[in-house]
Design a protein around this motif. Structure first.
Motif, mmCIF file in Angstrom:
data_model
loop_
_atom_site.group_PDB
_atom_site.id
_atom_site.type_symbol
_atom_site.label_atom_id
_atom_site.label_comp_id
_atom_site.label_asym_id
_atom_site.label_seq_id
_atom_site.Cartn_x
_atom_site.Cartn_y
_atom_site.Cartn_z
ATOM 1 N N CYS A 25 0.745 -1.256 0.044
ATOM 2 C CA CYS A 25 0.170 0.033 0.055
ATOM 3 C C CYS A 25 0.817 1.238 0.116
ATOM 4 C CB CYS A 25 -0.956 0.128 1.226
ATOM 5 S SG CYS A 25 -2.051 1.361 1.212
ATOM 6 N N ASP A 54 -3.407 -4.422 3.614
ATOM 7 C CA ASP A 54 -2.075 -5.238 3.212
ATOM 8 C C ASP A 54 -2.312 -6.700 3.186
ATOM 9 O OD1 ASP A 54 -0.934 -3.297 1.718
ATOM 10 O OD2 ASP A 54 0.204 -2.556 3.494
ATOM 11 N N LYS A 86 -4.614 -8.531 4.456
ATOM 12 C CA LYS A 86 -5.900 -9.248 3.760
ATOM 13 C C LYS A 86 -5.406 -9.603 2.178
ATOM 14 C CE LYS A 86 -10.202 -10.537 3.576
ATOM 15 N NZ LYS A 86 -10.548 -11.633 4.215
ATOM 16 N N ALA A 87 -4.598 -8.760 1.811
ATOM 17 C CA ALA A 87 -4.116 -9.103 0.256
ATOM 18 C C ALA A 87 -3.252 -10.190 0.077
ATOM 19 C CB ALA A 87 -3.562 -7.641 -0.328
ATOM 20 N N PHE A 131 -8.463 -12.602 -5.774
ATOM 21 C CA PHE A 131 -7.444 -11.389 -5.815
ATOM 22 C C PHE A 131 -8.057 -10.262 -6.583
ATOM 23 C CE2 PHE A 131 -3.228 -9.185 -6.714
ATOM 24 C CZ PHE A 131 -2.934 -8.876 -5.356
ATOM 25 N N TYR A 147 -10.759 -8.455 -4.580
ATOM 26 C CA TYR A 147 -10.173 -7.720 -3.621
ATOM 27 C C TYR A 147 -9.615 -6.589 -3.998
ATOM 28 C CZ TYR A 147 -6.546 -5.936 -0.516
ATOM 29 O OH TYR A 147 -5.879 -5.138 0.251
ATOM 30 N N LEU A 148 -8.897 -6.319 -5.413
ATOM 31 C CA LEU A 148 -8.172 -5.160 -5.784
ATOM 32 C C LEU A 148 -9.541 -4.262 -6.385
ATOM 33 C CD1 LEU A 148 -5.436 -6.412 -8.152
ATOM 34 C CD2 LEU A 148 -5.173 -5.425 -5.701
ATOM 35 N N THR A 158 -11.067 -2.749 -2.805
ATOM 36 C CA THR A 158 -10.249 -1.986 -2.239
ATOM 37 C C THR A 158 -9.515 -0.756 -2.877
ATOM 38 O OG1 THR A 158 -8.180 -3.077 -2.163
ATOM 39 C CG2 THR A 158 -9.862 -3.631 -0.557
ATOM 40 N N ASN A 164 -6.732 -0.880 -3.348
ATOM 41 C CA ASN A 164 -5.221 -0.824 -2.682
ATOM 42 C C ASN A 164 -4.059 -0.636 -3.512
ATOM 43 O OD1 ASN A 164 -3.135 -1.058 -0.740
ATOM 44 N ND2 ASN A 164 -3.713 -3.084 0.146
ATOM 45 N N ALA A 177 0.450 -5.136 -8.364
ATOM 46 C CA ALA A 177 -0.593 -5.880 -8.445
ATOM 47 C C ALA A 177 -0.945 -6.628 -9.383
ATOM 48 C CB ALA A 177 -2.050 -5.146 -8.129
ATOM 49 N N SER A 194 -0.771 -10.529 -10.194
ATOM 50 C CA SER A 194 -2.141 -11.131 -10.645
ATOM 51 C C SER A 194 -1.989 -12.189 -11.787
ATOM 52 C CB SER A 194 -3.086 -10.197 -11.217
ATOM 53 O OG SER A 194 -3.534 -9.257 -10.123
#
Length: 321
Positions: A195, A241, A243-244, A256, A259-260, A263, A265, A270, A274
């Motif tokens: 982050c 972070d 959580k990621a 994943f 999540y992105l 958030t 983030n 990323a 991915s």
């Protein structure tokens, strides 16, 4: 008469880390001494790319875990920080990456194969773009240091820069790299910080109770920080972070990416991560032991005010047979 080697200079030496052979060697020894021991079979790595005064100890954890036994080449996937391009993966056009402690050969044969076999996916970056980008360079001294005494020598590298992408492109790149991933002579590294928090990064999201569903943007109102049960900002960042990291350990590309989206983030790598998750998930080598394990996590500062900023760093590995 042979053509002259094209060398990618260590452009950040002397600023982001020491340019002195003696000093850098000593600092790397000190960083690695404090890191946990090598992990047998660890040939997939995640580590940061900030200056060593901030992230050196975390990056040392990444490379101390690395098992370079029989590894001949290392694919390093990192984000683009200075140039914008969409749905292309940019490879290095250089023959060698320079470091103050020893140079690392670029695997021109593998890069040529990627360019030849997947012309719609891969392109070659210019020398100026290569030398401006730091996401690969910051890993090179550590890779050289932990590999220089291996029986097969320092592995060759295949730097791959990822820009703006959509999911279809990420899946195609993952498919193109999967045969290399399944070859145990290859290692994969994701160069990423976590982050980037603060107004200067355009990211001031905050959860008062460590729940993604309660994310709010502090640029609109910071009064929520004054509530009795609200956690400090740096704890909110840590929650996002970790959580990621937890989701990456599940090994699901779709989870994943979800999540992105939820958030936003600012994990700068990323997209490279991915791509790796997609590759790992679809690979025949995937099993429960192949999931990411996380070694360390830190933040550049403890944010307590919306006026503050920080960058997070994490180290991790996966064991792949």
């Amino acid at each position: 008469m042979s053509s002259q080697l094209k060398i990618r200079a260590a452009t950040h030496a002397g600023t982001w880390y020491s340019g002195s052979y003696t000093t850098l060697n000593r600092e790397l020894d000190e960083f690695l001494k404090e890191a946990p021991p090598q992990i047998a079979g660890a040939r997939v790595l995640v580590g940061p790319h900030a200056g060593y005064s901030y992230a050196g100890s975390t990056l040392a954890q990444t490379y101390k875990a690395f098992d370079g036994t029989n590894i001949k080449r290392v694919f390093i996937l990192g984000p683009s920080h200075h140039v914008y391009f969409k749905n292309k993966a940019m490879t290095s056009g250089c023959d060698t990456y320079e470091t103050p402690i020893g140079n690392i050969e670029v695997d021109r044969e593998t890069i040529s194969a990627l360019l030849r076999d997947h012309p719609k996916l891969y392109n070659q970056m210019s020398l100026s773009v290569d030398e401006e980008e730091h996401s690969f360079e910051m890993h090179m001294p550590f890779l050289y240091k932990v590999s220089c005494n291996l029986s097969q020598g320092v592995p060759k590298v295949i730097p791959i820069m990822i820009g703006s992408t959509d999911e279809a492109f990420e899946q195609k790149v993952a498919s193109s790299l999967k045969p290399y991933y399944e070859n145990t002579e290859n290692a994969f590294v994701i160069s990423t910080d976590f982050c980037h928090w603060g107004s200067r990064f355009g990211y001031t999201s905050y959860t008062p109770n460590a729940e993604i569903s309660n994310l709010t943007d502090l640029k609109h109102s910071s009064s929520i920080l004054n509530k009795k049960d609200s956690i400090p900002i740096y704890k909110s960042i840590e929650f996002l972070d970790k959580k990621a990291m937890q989701i990456a350990s599940i090994g699901s590309y779709k989870v994943f990416r979800k999540y992105l989206r939820e958030t936003e983030n600012t994990i700068c790598g990323a997209k490279p991560l991915s791509i790796l998750l997609s590759m790992m998930e679809s690979s025949s080598t995937n099993n429960n032991e192949s999931n990411f394990k996380w070694i360390g996590y830190k933040q550049s500062s403890r944010v307590t005010s919306p006026r503050d900023s920080s960058v997070s760093y994490a180290s991790g590995y996966a064991v792949v047979d």
